[in-house]
Enzyme design. Structure first.
Site, PDB file in Angstrom:
ATOM      1  N   SER A 156       0.866  -1.094   0.244  1.00 25.70           N
ATOM      2  CA  SER A 156       0.079   0.054   0.008  1.00 25.70           C
ATOM      3  C   SER A 156       0.978   1.144  -0.065  1.00 25.70           C
ATOM      4  O   SER A 156       2.094   1.114   0.480  1.00 25.70           O
ATOM      5  CB  SER A 156      -0.868   0.062   1.202  1.00 25.70           C
ATOM      6  OG  SER A 156      -1.459   1.282   1.492  1.00 25.70           O
ATOM      7  N   TYR A 179      -2.830  -0.968   9.825  1.00 27.10           N
ATOM      8  CA  TYR A 179      -2.576  -1.271   8.574  1.00 27.10           C
ATOM      9  C   TYR A 179      -1.196  -0.624   7.916  1.00 27.10           C
ATOM     10  O   TYR A 179      -0.620  -1.549   7.288  1.00 27.10           O
ATOM     11  CB  TYR A 179      -3.859  -0.336   7.822  1.00 27.10           C
ATOM     12  CG  TYR A 179      -3.805  -0.742   6.505  1.00 27.10           C
ATOM     13  CD1 TYR A 179      -4.162  -1.949   5.642  1.00 27.10           C
ATOM     14  CD2 TYR A 179      -3.501   0.306   5.348  1.00 27.10           C
ATOM     15  CE1 TYR A 179      -4.172  -2.113   4.426  1.00 27.10           C
ATOM     16  CE2 TYR A 179      -3.535   0.207   4.000  1.00 27.10           C
ATOM     17  CZ  TYR A 179      -3.665  -1.155   3.621  1.00 27.10           C
ATOM     18  OH  TYR A 179      -4.003  -1.327   2.206  1.00 27.10           O
TER      19      TYR A 179
END
Length: 267
Positions: A156, A179
């Site tokens: 990401s 995350y």
């Protein structure tokens, strides 16, 4: 010297895709099946997993199998390579795509930092990072004997940069610490595995930018304004990147991170 089409061809190879029934997972499956690969679809949802395997076979005429599995359960992961070998005969490509993301409905997840749950943080590390380590470890022997083994880890932009809080203000979206930390760990795991598993297996990463999925205002406009290519991504934007890293087109590439973010991290 082989042609580009010959380098791209995955006929006879088998790819295992985690999170394979999700939005991005389906696009990855299409990209590799269109190049001729057979596909093992691993996903936590049994119905979605079976449905996606059936769709791939009907759409692309390739062999496909469903592997319903919760990556939280380490014991189940150990059975994966043998299940793939038994059904599809071999394993050449592993795509570690499954993850808890910013929209996952978890307690203590997309909330202010002071309210983020330590237990949920740990679970994100387990699903997003530890599971990829464990699955790569058990699949490595099959990938090694392939002679063309390739692992592709999905990261990401938040593995590379911190969140710009201004785009989240006044929206239901957020970017949890767990995350970002898990995806940052996946980047270093990619480098570690690349040097450890070479020369038998190549290991690379793809870093997607934000993907449009009925994204609401004002987040959408804020994200687009901050992106040099002035739009959010679509799943189609990633097909070429996955086909490249999975195939002979990248035969001398390992330990690298291909960023597909419309220029978000170039600022």
């Amino acid at each position: 010297m082989r042609t580009v089409n010959e380098l791209r061809d995955l006929t006879g190879r088998v790819a295992l895709i985690t999170g394979g029934a999700g939005h991005l997972g389906r696009a990855i499956g299409d990209a590799l099946a269109e190049s001729g690969a057979s596909i093992a679809v691993l996903d936590v949802s049994a119905d979605a997993c079976v449905g996606e395997a059936k769709r791939l076979t009907q759409t692309h005429g390739v062999r496909a199998m469903a592997l319903p599995l919760d990556l939280d359960k380490a014991d189940s992961v150990r059975s994966v390579p043998e299940a793939v070998r038994r059904e599809l005969g071999r394993l050449d490509i592993l795509v570690n795509n499954a993850a808890l993301v910013g929209t996952s409905p978890l307690k203590g997840w997309t909330v202010p930092f002071a309210e983020q749950s330590v237990d949920t943080f740990r679970r994100a590390l387990e699903v997003n990072l530890t599971a990829a380590f464990a699955l790569t470890q058990v699949c490595a022997p099959l990938l090694a004997v392939s002679g063309q083994g390739s692992v592709v880890n999905v990261l990401s932009i938040y593995a590379l940069v911190g969140p710009d809080r201004r785009i989240y203000e006044g929206t239901a979206l957020d970017n949890p610490a767990g995350y970002a930390a898990s995806k940052g760990g996946m980047l270093q795991l990619t480098r570690w595995l690349a040097t450890t598993l070479a020369p038998a297996i190549r290991v690379n990463a793809i870093t997607p930018g934000g993907i449009f999925r009925d994204t609401k205002e004002p987040f959408l406009s804020r994200y687009v304004e901050r992106t040099p290519l002035r739009r959010m991504a679509t799943e189609e934007d990633f097909k070429g990147a996955f086909a490249f890293l999975a195939s002979g087109m990248s035969q001398y590439v390992t330990g690298q991170n291909l960023i597909v973010d419309g220029g978000w991290t170039a600022w």
